[in-house]
Design a protein around this motif. Structure first.
Motif, PDB file in Angstrom:
ATOM      1  N   SER A  91       0.809  -1.210   0.000  1.00 49.15           N
ATOM      2  CA  SER A  91       0.000   0.000   0.000  1.00 49.15           C
ATOM      3  C   SER A  91       0.849   1.270   0.000  1.00 49.15           C
ATOM      4  O   SER A  91       0.324   2.370  -0.056  1.00 49.15           O
ATOM      5  CB  SER A  91      -0.925   0.012   1.220  1.00 49.15           C
ATOM      6  OG  SER A  91      -0.147   0.003   2.395  1.00 49.15           O
ATOM      7  N   SER A  92       2.182   1.097   0.029  1.00 51.27           N
ATOM      8  CA  SER A  92       3.077   2.257   0.080  1.00 51.27           C
ATOM      9  C   SER A  92       4.453   1.846  -0.427  1.00 51.27           C
ATOM     10  O   SER A  92       4.931   0.763  -0.104  1.00 51.27           O
ATOM     11  CB  SER A  92       3.176   2.750   1.528  1.00 51.27           C
ATOM     12  OG  SER A  92       4.056   3.836   1.625  1.00 51.27           O
ATOM     13  N   ILE A  93       5.072   2.720  -1.216  1.00 49.17           N
ATOM     14  CA  ILE A  93       6.422   2.418  -1.721  1.00 49.17           C
ATOM     15  C   ILE A  93       7.189   3.727  -1.905  1.00 49.17           C
ATOM     16  O   ILE A  93       6.621   4.745  -2.312  1.00 49.17           O
ATOM     17  CB  ILE A  93       6.377   1.595  -3.029  1.00 49.17           C
ATOM     18  CG1 ILE A  93       7.777   1.076  -3.379  1.00 49.17           C
ATOM     19  CG2 ILE A  93       5.761   2.398  -4.160  1.00 49.17           C
ATOM     20  CD1 ILE A  93       7.772  -0.022  -4.422  1.00 49.17           C
ATOM     21  N   GLY A  98      10.239   2.308  -6.100  1.00 49.06           N
ATOM     22  CA  GLY A  98       9.352   2.378  -7.259  1.00 49.06           C
ATOM     23  C   GLY A  98      10.133   2.546  -8.548  1.00 49.06           C
ATOM     24  O   GLY A  98       9.837   1.908  -9.559  1.00 49.06           O
ATOM     25  N   GLY A  99      11.156   3.391  -8.504  1.00 49.48           N
ATOM     26  CA  GLY A  99      12.008   3.585  -9.675  1.00 49.48           C
ATOM     27  C   GLY A  99      12.731   2.305 -10.063  1.00 49.48           C
ATOM     28  O   GLY A  99      12.886   1.995 -11.250  1.00 49.48           O
ATOM     29  N   SER A 100      13.170   1.541  -9.075  1.00 52.65           N
ATOM     30  CA  SER A 100      13.836   0.257  -9.350  1.00 52.65           C
ATOM     31  C   SER A 100      12.902  -0.697 -10.079  1.00 52.65           C
ATOM     32  O   SER A 100      13.305  -1.386 -11.016  1.00 52.65           O
ATOM     33  CB  SER A 100      14.314  -0.401  -8.057  1.00 52.65           C
ATOM     34  OG  SER A 100      15.362   0.319  -7.489  1.00 52.65           O
ATOM     35  N   ILE A 101      11.647  -0.728  -9.663  1.00 54.91           N
ATOM     36  CA  ILE A 101      10.675  -1.605 -10.314  1.00 54.91           C
ATOM     37  C   ILE A 101      10.456  -1.173 -11.760  1.00 54.91           C
ATOM     38  O   ILE A 101      10.445  -2.000 -12.676  1.00 54.91           O
ATOM     39  CB  ILE A 101       9.358  -1.630  -9.519  1.00 54.91           C
ATOM     40  CG1 ILE A 101       9.572  -2.396  -8.206  1.00 54.91           C
ATOM     41  CG2 ILE A 101       8.221  -2.243 -10.345  1.00 54.91           C
ATOM     42  CD1 ILE A 101       8.412  -2.337  -7.247  1.00 54.91           C
ATOM     43  N   VAL A 102      10.306   0.121 -11.998  1.00 52.99           N
ATOM     44  CA  VAL A 102      10.099   0.612 -13.368  1.00 52.99           C
ATOM     45  C   VAL A 102      11.312   0.281 -14.238  1.00 52.99           C
ATOM     46  O   VAL A 102      11.169  -0.167 -15.380  1.00 52.99           O
ATOM     47  CB  VAL A 102       9.811   2.131 -13.375  1.00 52.99           C
ATOM     48  CG1 VAL A 102       9.771   2.683 -14.794  1.00 52.99           C
ATOM     49  CG2 VAL A 102       8.497   2.426 -12.659  1.00 52.99           C
ATOM     50  N   ILE A 123       5.479   8.955 -10.971  1.00 51.20           N
ATOM     51  CA  ILE A 123       5.713   8.542  -9.582  1.00 51.20           C
ATOM     52  C   ILE A 123       6.792   9.376  -8.894  1.00 51.20           C
ATOM     53  O   ILE A 123       7.144   9.125  -7.746  1.00 51.20           O
ATOM     54  CB  ILE A 123       6.055   7.039  -9.475  1.00 51.20           C
ATOM     55  CG1 ILE A 123       7.376   6.699 -10.161  1.00 51.20           C
ATOM     56  CG2 ILE A 123       4.906   6.199 -10.015  1.00 51.20           C
ATOM     57  CD1 ILE A 123       7.894   5.310  -9.886  1.00 51.20           C
ATOM     58  N   ASP A 124       7.288  10.383  -9.579  1.00 52.40           N
ATOM     59  CA  ASP A 124       8.291  11.279  -9.016  1.00 52.40           C
ATOM     60  C   ASP A 124       7.722  12.010  -7.807  1.00 52.40           C
ATOM     61  O   ASP A 124       6.549  12.357  -7.772  1.00 52.40           O
ATOM     62  CB  ASP A 124       8.710  12.288 -10.095  1.00 52.40           C
ATOM     63  CG  ASP A 124       9.747  13.250  -9.614  1.00 52.40           C
ATOM     64  OD1 ASP A 124       9.370  14.350  -9.168  1.00 52.40           O
ATOM     65  OD2 ASP A 124      10.947  12.903  -9.673  1.00 52.40           O
ATOM     66  N   LYS A 125       8.574  12.259  -6.814  1.00 55.08           N
ATOM     67  CA  LYS A 125       8.100  12.915  -5.576  1.00 55.08           C
ATOM     68  C   LYS A 125       7.481  14.281  -5.864  1.00 55.08           C
ATOM     69  O   LYS A 125       6.526  14.677  -5.217  1.00 55.08           O
ATOM     70  CB  LYS A 125       9.226  13.028  -4.555  1.00 55.08           C
ATOM     71  CG  LYS A 125      10.330  13.968  -4.942  1.00 55.08           C
ATOM     72  CD  LYS A 125      11.389  14.068  -3.855  1.00 55.08           C
ATOM     73  CE  LYS A 125      12.416  15.062  -4.283  1.00 55.08           C
ATOM     74  NZ  LYS A 125      13.749  14.611  -4.353  1.00 55.08           N
ATOM     75  N   ASP A 126       8.013  14.990  -6.848  1.00 52.83           N
ATOM     76  CA  ASP A 126       7.464  16.308  -7.166  1.00 52.83           C
ATOM     77  C   ASP A 126       6.059  16.204  -7.767  1.00 52.83           C
ATOM     78  O   ASP A 126       5.237  17.099  -7.585  1.00 52.83           O
ATOM     79  CB  ASP A 126       8.392  17.055  -8.119  1.00 52.83           C
ATOM     80  CG  ASP A 126       9.731  17.393  -7.481  1.00 52.83           C
ATOM     81  OD1 ASP A 126       9.774  17.553  -6.243  1.00 52.83           O
ATOM     82  OD2 ASP A 126      10.741  17.468  -8.214  1.00 52.83           O
ATOM     83  N   GLN A 143      -0.263   2.886  -5.603  1.00 51.75           N
ATOM     84  CA  GLN A 143      -1.476   2.678  -6.395  1.00 51.75           C
ATOM     85  C   GLN A 143      -1.167   2.738  -7.888  1.00 51.75           C
ATOM     86  O   GLN A 143      -1.661   1.926  -8.670  1.00 51.75           O
ATOM     87  CB  GLN A 143      -2.540   3.709  -6.026  1.00 51.75           C
ATOM     88  CG  GLN A 143      -3.127   3.492  -4.655  1.00 51.75           C
ATOM     89  CD  GLN A 143      -4.099   4.601  -4.250  1.00 51.75           C
ATOM     90  OE1 GLN A 143      -4.164   5.657  -4.869  1.00 51.75           O
ATOM     91  NE2 GLN A 143      -4.852   4.342  -3.201  1.00 51.75           N
ATOM     92  N   ILE A 144      -0.355   3.695  -8.287  1.00 51.65           N
ATOM     93  CA  ILE A 144       0.012   3.831  -9.704  1.00 51.65           C
ATOM     94  C   ILE A 144       0.779   2.600 -10.173  1.00 51.65           C
ATOM     95  O   ILE A 144       0.452   2.003 -11.204  1.00 51.65           O
ATOM     96  CB  ILE A 144       0.840   5.117  -9.932  1.00 51.65           C
ATOM     97  CG1 ILE A 144      -0.029   6.352  -9.709  1.00 51.65           C
ATOM     98  CG2 ILE A 144       1.468   5.121 -11.338  1.00 51.65           C
ATOM     99  CD1 ILE A 144       0.755   7.657  -9.599  1.00 51.65           C
ATOM    100  N   LEU A 145       1.795   2.197  -9.415  1.00 50.69           N
ATOM    101  CA  LEU A 145       2.615   1.049  -9.823  1.00 50.69           C
ATOM    102  C   LEU A 145       1.802  -0.250  -9.813  1.00 50.69           C
ATOM    103  O   LEU A 145       1.980  -1.092 -10.705  1.00 50.69           O
ATOM    104  CB  LEU A 145       3.844   0.927  -8.938  1.00 50.69           C
ATOM    105  CG  LEU A 145       4.909   1.996  -9.174  1.00 50.69           C
ATOM    106  CD1 LEU A 145       6.012   1.890  -8.133  1.00 50.69           C
ATOM    107  CD2 LEU A 145       5.486   1.893 -10.590  1.00 50.69           C
TER     108      LEU A 145
END
Length: 156
Positions: A91-93, A98-102, A123-126, A143-145
């Motif tokens: 429920s949280s990453i 997240g970048g590693s998964i992409v 998914i960038d923090k900004d 949620q996006i990933l």
């Protein structure tokens, strides 16, 4: 050898072997001896560099005849890997994970370069930061990933 990052050198060594074969079995103590490090350094490299997020499955057997098996996985060939990634996301990453998964999805050729860049931007923090709420950003990122992985799983 200490002038360079030993973890990077060990990672490179293991990845060179994996480039030639789909999986390797190593003995922690033998690799540690080869690089003049303690066996826990090998554990560190494997736990941080050879994760499911990075496209690897690691299995270990402890004891005298113990080994560590590292296998590079193809995501489409293994729905269980996508399930594992979904479990890791939960429920949280973090942005880093997240970048590693992409990047793994891109290197596995499940995403084009353009698709990967778009997802990384999303998914960038900004992009996700709302009132400086990092926890909310991490939940939105998850949620996006998760949605991306589920679409990949059920696509053609």
């Amino acid at each position: 050898m200490q002038s360079k990052n030993v973890s990077d050198i060990i990672e490179k060594y293991l990845k060179q072997i994996l480039a030639e074969t789909s999986q390797i079995e190593i003995r922690r103590s033998e690799v540690a001896e080869l690089f003049h490090v303690v066996p826990s350094q090998i554990n560190y490299v494997i736990k941080t560099r050879f994760t499911i997020q990075n496209g690897y499955v690691v299995e270990s057997k402890r004891g005298g005849g113990g080994y560590i098996r590292i296998e590079k996985v193809k995501l489409l060939d293994n729905i269980e890997v996508l399930d594992s990634l979904l479990a890791i996301i939960g429920s949280s990453i973090s942005e880093r994970d997240g970048g590693s998964i992409v990047k793994t999805l891109y290197h596995s050729q499940l995403l084009s370069s353009k698709e990967a860049r778009i997802i990384l931007a999303a998914i960038d923090k900004d992009s996700l930061m709302i009132n400086n709420d990092t926890m909310m950003a991490n939940r939105l990122r998850a949620q996006i990933l998760s949605s991306v992985l589920n679409h990949l799983r059920f696509e053609d």
